[in-house]
Write a protein that holds these residues in place. Structure first.
Motif, PDB file in Angstrom:
ATOM      1  N   MET A  14     -22.379   2.571  98.878  1.00  0.00           N
ATOM      2  CA  MET A  14     -24.177   3.027  98.475  1.00  0.00           C
ATOM      3  C   MET A  14     -24.747   2.604  96.694  1.00  0.00           C
ATOM      4  SD  MET A  14     -24.983   2.887 101.716  1.00  0.00           S
ATOM      5  CE  MET A  14     -26.340   2.682 102.006  1.00  0.00           C
ATOM      6  N   GLY A  15     -24.114   2.405  96.166  1.00  0.00           N
ATOM      7  CA  GLY A  15     -24.386   2.311  94.734  1.00  0.00           C
ATOM      8  C   GLY A  15     -24.773   4.360  94.306  1.00  0.00           C
ATOM      9  N   THR A  16     -24.512   5.493  94.313  1.00  0.00           N
ATOM     10  CA  THR A  16     -24.626   6.674  93.715  1.00  0.00           C
ATOM     11  C   THR A  16     -24.205   5.934  92.313  1.00  0.00           C
ATOM     12  OG1 THR A  16     -23.498   7.342  95.913  1.00  0.00           O
ATOM     13  CG2 THR A  16     -23.825   8.777  94.052  1.00  0.00           C
ATOM     14  N   PRO A  17     -24.600   6.587  91.263  1.00  0.00           N
ATOM     15  CA  PRO A  17     -24.327   6.865  90.150  1.00  0.00           C
ATOM     16  C   PRO A  17     -23.844   7.662  89.255  1.00  0.00           C
ATOM     17  CG  PRO A  17     -26.788   7.548  90.603  1.00  0.00           C
ATOM     18  CD  PRO A  17     -26.045   6.738  91.641  1.00  0.00           C
ATOM     19  N   THR A  18     -22.849   7.254  88.716  1.00  0.00           N
ATOM     20  CA  THR A  18     -21.443   7.980  87.718  1.00  0.00           C
ATOM     21  C   THR A  18     -22.131   8.164  86.406  1.00  0.00           C
ATOM     22  OG1 THR A  18     -20.270   6.155  87.282  1.00  0.00           O
ATOM     23  CG2 THR A  18     -20.285   7.258  89.766  1.00  0.00           C
ATOM     24  N   MET A 153     -37.403   7.378  96.503  1.00  0.00           N
ATOM     25  CA  MET A 153     -37.313   5.737  97.023  1.00  0.00           C
ATOM     26  C   MET A 153     -36.814   4.328  96.069  1.00  0.00           C
ATOM     27  SD  MET A 153     -37.808   7.934 100.190  1.00  0.00           S
ATOM     28  CE  MET A 153     -37.751   6.179 101.369  1.00  0.00           C
ATOM     29  N   LEU A 154     -36.072   4.836  95.640  1.00  0.00           N
ATOM     30  CA  LEU A 154     -35.484   3.788  94.894  1.00  0.00           C
ATOM     31  C   LEU A 154     -34.167   3.382  95.557  1.00  0.00           C
ATOM     32  CD1 LEU A 154     -35.223   5.874  91.284  1.00  0.00           C
ATOM     33  CD2 LEU A 154     -36.817   4.279  92.256  1.00  0.00           C
ATOM     34  N   ASN A 155     -33.304   4.069  95.956  1.00  0.00           N
ATOM     35  CA  ASN A 155     -32.079   2.874  96.395  1.00  0.00           C
ATOM     36  C   ASN A 155     -31.551   4.085  97.785  1.00  0.00           C
ATOM     37  OD1 ASN A 155     -30.117   1.863  96.808  1.00  0.00           O
ATOM     38  ND2 ASN A 155     -28.203   3.219  95.675  1.00  0.00           N
ATOM     39  N   VAL A 156     -32.117   3.903  98.722  1.00  0.00           N
ATOM     40  CA  VAL A 156     -32.440   4.411 100.262  1.00  0.00           C
ATOM     41  C   VAL A 156     -31.911   4.080 100.815  1.00  0.00           C
ATOM     42  CG1 VAL A 156     -33.515   5.001 101.884  1.00  0.00           C
ATOM     43  CG2 VAL A 156     -34.799   5.355  99.821  1.00  0.00           C
ATOM     44  N   GLY A 157     -30.971   4.325 101.207  1.00  0.00           N
ATOM     45  CA  GLY A 157     -29.874   4.174 102.599  1.00  0.00           C
ATOM     46  C   GLY A 157     -29.268   4.971 103.519  1.00  0.00           C
ATOM     47  N   TRP A 158     -28.857   4.803 104.887  1.00  0.00           N
ATOM     48  CA  TRP A 158     -28.220   5.466 105.745  1.00  0.00           C
ATOM     49  C   TRP A 158     -26.805   5.270 105.949  1.00  0.00           C
ATOM     50  CZ3 TRP A 158     -32.500   6.509 109.198  1.00  0.00           C
ATOM     51  CH2 TRP A 158     -33.487   6.219 109.083  1.00  0.00           C
ATOM     52  N   LEU A 159     -26.009   7.165 105.952  1.00  0.00           N
ATOM     53  CA  LEU A 159     -25.100   7.320 106.644  1.00  0.00           C
ATOM     54  C   LEU A 159     -24.590   7.396 107.732  1.00  0.00           C
ATOM     55  CD1 LEU A 159     -23.314   8.401 103.396  1.00  0.00           C
ATOM     56  CD2 LEU A 159     -23.596   5.821 104.192  1.00  0.00           C
ATOM     57  N   MET A 160     -23.817   6.672 109.143  1.00  0.00           N
ATOM     58  CA  MET A 160     -23.455   7.210 110.587  1.00  0.00           C
ATOM     59  C   MET A 160     -22.546   6.520 111.084  1.00  0.00           C
ATOM     60  SD  MET A 160     -25.777   3.723 112.026  1.00  0.00           S
ATOM     61  CE  MET A 160     -26.763   4.160 110.497  1.00  0.00           C
ATOM     62  N   PHE A 194     -27.949   0.282 105.565  1.00  0.00           N
ATOM     63  CA  PHE A 194     -26.390   1.527 106.310  1.00  0.00           C
ATOM     64  C   PHE A 194     -25.355   0.991 106.251  1.00  0.00           C
ATOM     65  CE2 PHE A 194     -27.072  -1.558 109.184  1.00  0.00           C
ATOM     66  CZ  PHE A 194     -25.523  -2.301 109.814  1.00  0.00           C
ATOM     67  N   ALA A 195     -24.499   2.356 106.248  1.00  0.00           N
ATOM     68  CA  ALA A 195     -22.859   1.600 105.937  1.00  0.00           C
ATOM     69  C   ALA A 195     -22.761   3.239 107.197  1.00  0.00           C
ATOM     70  CB  ALA A 195     -22.344   1.958 104.712  1.00  0.00           C
ATOM     71  N   SER A 196     -20.857   2.609 108.154  1.00  0.00           N
ATOM     72  CA  SER A 196     -21.074   3.707 108.830  1.00  0.00           C
ATOM     73  C   SER A 196     -19.027   4.284 108.659  1.00  0.00           C
ATOM     74  CB  SER A 196     -20.818   3.189 110.479  1.00  0.00           C
ATOM     75  OG  SER A 196     -19.812   1.802 109.900  1.00  0.00           O
ATOM     76  N   THR A 197     -18.828   5.010 108.864  1.00  0.00           N
ATOM     77  CA  THR A 197     -17.841   5.921 108.618  1.00  0.00           C
ATOM     78  C   THR A 197     -17.061   6.912 109.040  1.00  0.00           C
ATOM     79  OG1 THR A 197     -16.591   6.555 106.517  1.00  0.00           O
ATOM     80  CG2 THR A 197     -18.179   7.224 106.627  1.00  0.00           C
ATOM     81  N   THR A 198     -16.068   6.882 109.720  1.00  0.00           N
ATOM     82  CA  THR A 198     -15.242   7.851 110.555  1.00  0.00           C
ATOM     83  C   THR A 198     -15.449   9.160 109.844  1.00  0.00           C
ATOM     84  OG1 THR A 198     -12.755   7.198 110.244  1.00  0.00           O
ATOM     85  CG2 THR A 198     -14.119   6.165 112.478  1.00  0.00           C
ATOM     86  N   SER A 199     -15.786   8.712 108.566  1.00  0.00           N
ATOM     87  CA  SER A 199     -15.230  10.694 107.356  1.00  0.00           C
ATOM     88  C   SER A 199     -16.777  11.507 108.526  1.00  0.00           C
ATOM     89  CB  SER A 199     -15.696   9.861 106.882  1.00  0.00           C
ATOM     90  OG  SER A 199     -14.618   9.523 105.686  1.00  0.00           O
ATOM     91  N   ILE A 200     -17.902  10.493 109.101  1.00  0.00           N
ATOM     92  CA  ILE A 200     -19.003  11.486 109.865  1.00  0.00           C
ATOM     93  C   ILE A 200     -18.400  11.790 111.331  1.00  0.00           C
ATOM     94  CG2 ILE A 200     -21.213  11.872 110.475  1.00  0.00           C
ATOM     95  CD1 ILE A 200     -21.948   9.655 108.248  1.00  0.00           C
ATOM     96  N   PRO A 201     -18.019  12.658 111.533  1.00  0.00           N
ATOM     97  CA  PRO A 201     -17.646  12.904 112.315  1.00  0.00           C
ATOM     98  C   PRO A 201     -18.472  13.109 114.254  1.00  0.00           C
ATOM     99  CG  PRO A 201     -17.145  15.449 111.293  1.00  0.00           C
ATOM    100  CD  PRO A 201     -18.403  13.969 110.410  1.00  0.00           C
ATOM    101  N   THR A 202     -17.690  12.705 115.088  1.00  0.00           N
ATOM    102  CA  THR A 202     -18.191  13.329 116.530  1.00  0.00           C
ATOM    103  C   THR A 202     -17.819  13.726 117.498  1.00  0.00           C
ATOM    104  OG1 THR A 202     -16.466  10.625 116.926  1.00  0.00           O
ATOM    105  CG2 THR A 202     -18.463   9.981 116.140  1.00  0.00           C
TER     106      THR A 202
END
Length: 289
Positions: A14-18, A153-160, A194-202
């Protein structure tokens, strides 16, 4: 060979700076309270105001993976088993890191992730009645939380979770039209990637009363997140090393093994705790409307 299936890594994507953390710890000063401006009359003294300061501390957290391999396997395998093991260890490290950046509690020697950096006011519960209107409302509340906090709101994104992504892609209104599907095919949801990953539990519903287990949705300005890198991923191998197998120390040389080890050091932080909003108790699943 057939690779082992793992979750997608999304936080870096998602472009997180390091930032480099060459000494293992980096302290970043920040303003926690700003000056206040006042209108004043002619020949009137200005009203005093004072900023308050604090700091963000990035301190390296060590992430390691260790795998002992039979040297017979290394000698006679085709394709090379060493490449298979190394690639799998790199993927394992990448996914564990990503999971910590999302939901790490900051305990057990690991970093604190988005879920536990979030300000208490920015943790919301989804409406218990799943409908098109309530879905719009819940997503809008997350956006409003960031805007109300003056986040840039420079680099806003969704995770789900993938289940939530499929729900949103297939959600239809009373006229039979897809609500979010057409936009999501372009890679955005309500204007944000947006991005999705199974690292977010259900499986976050612990009450045992809901038909579908609960998940979470994150909205964050990833420009306000920081990944502190103390040491990039390093992979070493040794045929003379020893390792601990439970409570027993094992000699790799004695067993004719090669021990492969991967290590990285990093930390994660937010410049502002209101740069992320979290929707909890999300029961959204295909067919739930």
């Amino acid at each position: 060979y057939v690779e082992f299936l793992r979750a997608r890594a999304v936080v870096r994507r998602m472009g997180t700076p390091t930032l480099p953390v060459g000494t293992g710890t980096l302290k970043i000063p920040k303003l926690t309270g700003g000056a206040t401006a006042y209108y004043i009359g002619e020949n009137t003294a200005a009203t005093k105001s004072q900023q308050t300061t604090g700091q963000i501390t990035l301190s390296f957290k060590k992430l390691g993976t260790l795998v002992p391999m039979s040297n017979d396997l290394l000698r006679y395998s085709s394709p090379g088993a060493d490449t298979i093991v190394r690639n799998d260890m790199v993927n394992s490290t990448r996914i564990q890191e990503d999971s910590a950046f999302i939901r790490g509690t900051g305990s057990d020697n690991g970093p604190k992730g988005l879920r536990y950096w979030a300000h208490a006011d920015n943790i919301l519960s989804a409406n218990g009645t799943v409908s098109v209107a309530n879905t719009f409302s819940d997503l809008g509340k997350l956006i409003q939380k960031l805007l109300d906090a003056n986040i840039p709101m420079l680099n806003v994104g969704w995770l789900m979770a993938p289940r939530v992504e499929v729900f949103l892609r297939t959600l239809i209104n009373s006229n039979g039209f897809q609500v979010f599907g057409p936009e999501m095919r372009t890679g955005t949801l309500l204007g944000y990637p947006f991005a999705s990953t199974t690292s977010i539990p259900t499986n976050l519903d612990v009450s045992g009363t809901d038909q579908d287990d609960e998940s979470e949705i994150y909205l964050a300005d990833f420009a306000q997140a920081i990944i502190g890198e103390s040491m990039n991923l390093v992979v070493d191998a040794s045929a003379e090393a020893a390792y601990t197998d439970g409570s027993t120390v094992v000699s790799a040389f004695d067993r004719d093994q090669t021990v492969v080890r991967a290590i990285s050091e990093h930390d994660f932080a937010l410049r502002y705790d209101k740069a992320v909003a979290v929707l909890t108790q999300v029961d959204w699943a295909p067919g739930s409307v």
